[in-house]
Design a protein around this motif. Structure first.
Motif, short mmCIF file in Angstrom:
data_model
loop_
_atom_site.label_atom_id
_atom_site.label_comp_id
_atom_site.label_asym_id
_atom_site.label_seq_id
_atom_site.Cartn_x
_atom_site.Cartn_y
_atom_site.Cartn_z
N PRO A 1 2.66 0.73 7.53
CA PRO A 1 3.64 1.64 7.96
C PRO A 1 3.69 3.00 8.20
CG PRO A 1 4.27 0.31 6.21
CD PRO A 1 2.51 0.11 6.10
N ASP A 2 2.48 3.68 7.48
CA ASP A 2 2.32 5.15 7.54
C ASP A 2 1.60 5.50 8.76
OD1 ASP A 2 3.48 5.59 5.42
OD2 ASP A 2 1.80 6.01 4.14
N SER A 3 1.11 4.42 9.46
CA SER A 3 0.27 4.85 10.98
C SER A 3 1.21 5.08 11.85
CB SER A 3 -0.56 3.40 11.04
OG SER A 3 -0.96 3.51 12.40
N TRP B 1 -6.57 9.81 3.60
CA TRP B 1 -7.74 9.22 2.80
C TRP B 1 -7.71 9.37 1.47
CZ3 TRP B 1 -9.56 5.86 5.94
CH2 TRP B 1 -9.90 6.33 7.30
N ALA B 2 -6.69 10.11 0.87
CA ALA B 2 -6.55 10.22 -0.54
C ALA B 2 -7.68 10.79 -1.17
CB ALA B 2 -6.10 8.75 -1.38
N GLY C 1 -0.43 10.00 1.03
CA GLY C 1 -1.74 10.21 1.36
C GLY C 1 -2.66 8.95 1.49
N TYR C 2 -2.10 7.95 2.01
CA TYR C 2 -2.82 6.68 1.78
C TYR C 2 -2.96 5.88 3.01
CZ TYR C 2 -3.34 6.81 -3.23
OH TYR C 2 -3.64 7.32 -4.41
N GLY C 3 -2.30 6.47 4.02
CA GLY C 3 -2.11 5.94 5.62
C GLY C 3 -3.28 5.49 6.08
N GLU D 1 -2.48 15.25 6.69
CA GLU D 1 -1.51 14.28 6.10
C GLU D 1 -0.62 13.92 7.59
OE1 GLU D 1 0.22 18.16 5.63
OE2 GLU D 1 -1.39 17.17 4.91
N ASP D 2 -0.54 14.75 8.64
CA ASP D 2 0.04 14.30 9.85
C ASP D 2 -1.09 13.53 11.05
OD1 ASP D 2 -1.35 16.46 10.83
OD2 ASP D 2 -0.08 17.69 11.57
N TRP D 3 -2.05 13.18 10.64
CA TRP D 3 -3.02 12.35 11.37
C TRP D 3 -3.46 13.36 12.32
CZ3 TRP D 3 -4.19 7.00 10.55
CH2 TRP D 3 -3.46 6.38 9.62
#
Length: 525
Positions: free
Chosen positions: A327-329, A512-513, A272-274, A72-74
């Protein structure tokens, strides 16, 4: 640069326990059937190497493994590739595969399958930019694949995760038949992931069961996943509340989301949708009539009360999006012009642009109502909002998606609500909308006809910039320019939510959910 991880399951549990999250207090256990709602309706195919979309993504990511997975933290993590290296010049990416990985028919997964998969994806997948710089794949041994690039490609790591890079079997798909229409895409599927196909009934369900030959010892935890196709959001809500299903993802209907949030037996989250990165926006055709003038486009932005949309229409379920990057990127720039509603400013800009108010009217525009649910309220509101500054808007409703898509693709529109997905990295899902080279009737990308030489230059540079901070600076400048020129008025991140029973442990909350592997999901007692 080298990356590797050992005993990922144990490490994950330790990390989560240390963080103090609720589910970490339960010890994951094997067994059970998870019943989920399949997002997006009936998949066209179950093979993500030749098809995009969330309907394919959920079952496809269970049936087929990708080289990497993302937290989740990329942060990229090992998956089918247990480690990797990127050359200093960024022109070689070397993947070291799990040595005991096999396809569902027991055939070992080798570097030849990686090379074959890259070729198929490059030729048949709709996202051409994902692997465009990959010139060839060397296979020095069975467990080493070397991707050779013509230029550095910072998007490649994300492109090798989730549903974007399915490793498919060469011994099945290399039989001379068309991979996009291969008979094994939907039936008798031979995959590389943690679950294998039991049954696919279009319109009804996809049933998967654990693959006992999966390389990660002790995984997957679940015995089965039953993915039910339930197209009606109210029916899904009832099924969640009465326990018929335990997980639903990509829920976007505000009424449904708010209803389920009050159920103490369910958890509702937008996390979970970033990576998916879906954004709602108002597209403006910059090649037609008054919309050719940037002042008119800015005036339209100032005339729309975004807070009304977020609070009244979306009922607090969505967050604001100021740019075309989600916004999550980590690349999102929240400091751009937000266009707070200001009718005086809107009227002044329209006057300045040479469109005086005469008998309460300045000019006429059409706004398309897409042929799929979810945008009627926003479209009607925008019509009313623009009437306050003298823009007479006619709503043109479309009976289905193909009809609306034809109008958009042929650039035969003035305004339209739309939603577009980032797909992880801007190179994959963002650049396409703004590059002037993508302008063209019948081309579904830059339907706004937007052209800016500096934007083209920035996007080209960012597509090959391997320094993270320099790349972020480039995309920040890009977002500032686009915010000022308003070929699109950005409104909100699509309010995609996951809803799961409190009996579900380790639900999918990476970037990626449910379009990511569910090998670590388990059912609690």
């Amino acid at each position: 640069m080298k990356h590797s991880t050992k005993n990922l399951v144990a490490a994950t549990l330790i990390a989560v326990c240390a963080a103090g999250t609720g589910w970490a207090q339960d010890t994951p256990k094997a067994g059970g059937t998870l019943v989920v709602a399949l997002p997006g309706g009936t998949p066209r195919v179950l093979n993500p190497a030749v098809q995009s979309g969330t309907a394919t993504g959920m079952p496809g990511s269970q049936l087929f493994a990708s080289p990497l997975r993302y937290d989740e933290d990329w942060t990229p993590k090992p998956y089918l590739a247990k480690s990797w290296e990127v050359s200093d010049d960024g022109l070689k990416v070397t993947l070291h595969l799990q040595e005991n990985a096999t396809f569902h028919d027991g055939v070992p997964i080798t570097s030849e399958d990686v090379a074959f998969s890259v070729d198929v994806i490059k030729k048949y997948h709709p996202f051409k930019s994902m692997f465009a710089p990959v010139e060839s794949v060397d296979t020095p041994d069975e467990h080493t694949a070397v991707l050779n690039l013509t230029s550095p490609h910072p998007a490649l790591m994300l492109a090798m995760s989730g549903q974007l890079m399915a490793i498919i079997p060469k011994h099945i798909y290399g039989d001379g038949q068309d991979p996009k229409n291969h008979p094994r895409n939907n039936q008798d599927v031979v995959g590389s992931g943690p679950f294998k196909l039991v049954e696919f009934k279009p319109g009804e369900h996809v049933i998967l069961e654990r693959y006992d030959g999966y390389w990660e010892e002790g995984l997957p935890y679940l015995d089965r996943i039953v993915a039910r196709i339930i197209n009606d959001s109210s029916a899904r809500a009832i099924a969640l509340q009465n326990g018929e299903i335990q997980l639903s993802t990509f829920e976007m209907e505000p009424t449904t989301i708010n209803r389920l949030q009050s159920d103490e037996n369910l958890t509702v989250t937008k996390e979970g949708y970033g990576g998916i990165g879906a954004i709602d926006w108002l597209a403006m055709n910059t090649t037609r009539g008054p919309l050719q003038d940037v002042r008119v486009r800015q005036a339209i932005a100032y005339a729309i009360d975004k807070n009304f949309i977020l609070k009244a229409l979306m009922r607090g379920t969505a967050v604001e999006a100021k740019t075309g990057i989600h916004p999550d990127s980590p690349l999102y720039n929240p400091e751009v012009e937000a266009y707070e509603v200001d009718l005086d400013k809107a009227n002044a800009l329209l006057d300045e642009a040479g469109f005086p108010l005469e008998n309460g009217k300045r000019f006429e525009l059409n706004i398309e109502l897409p042929g799929f649910p979810g945008y009627k309220a926003q479209t009607e509101y925008i019509k009313a909002a623009l009437s306050k500054v003298g823009i007479d808007v006619t709503v043109r409703a479309h009976p289905d998606f193909p009809t609306w898509a034809r109008v958009m693709g042929n650039m035969e529109f003035d305004l339209s609500m739309d939603s577009v997905y980032n797909w992880g990295d801007p190179v994959i899902g963002v650049n396409r909308t703004y590059l002037s080279s993508n302008i063209g009737k019948g081309v579904w990308s830059n339907t706004q006809g937007y052209a800016n030489a500096r934007v083209d230059e920035i996007l080209a540079a960012a597509a090959t910039e391997m320094d993270a901070e320099k790349r972020k600076a480039l995309y920040s400048e890009f977002q500032e320019i686009v915010a000022e020129e308003v070929p699109i008025y950005f409104i909100n991140a699509v309010p995609q939510h996951s809803v799961y029973s409190n009996k579900v442990g380790n639900p999918p909350q990476g970037i990626w959910a449910s379009s990511s592997p569910m090998d670590k999901i388990y059912l609690k007692d």
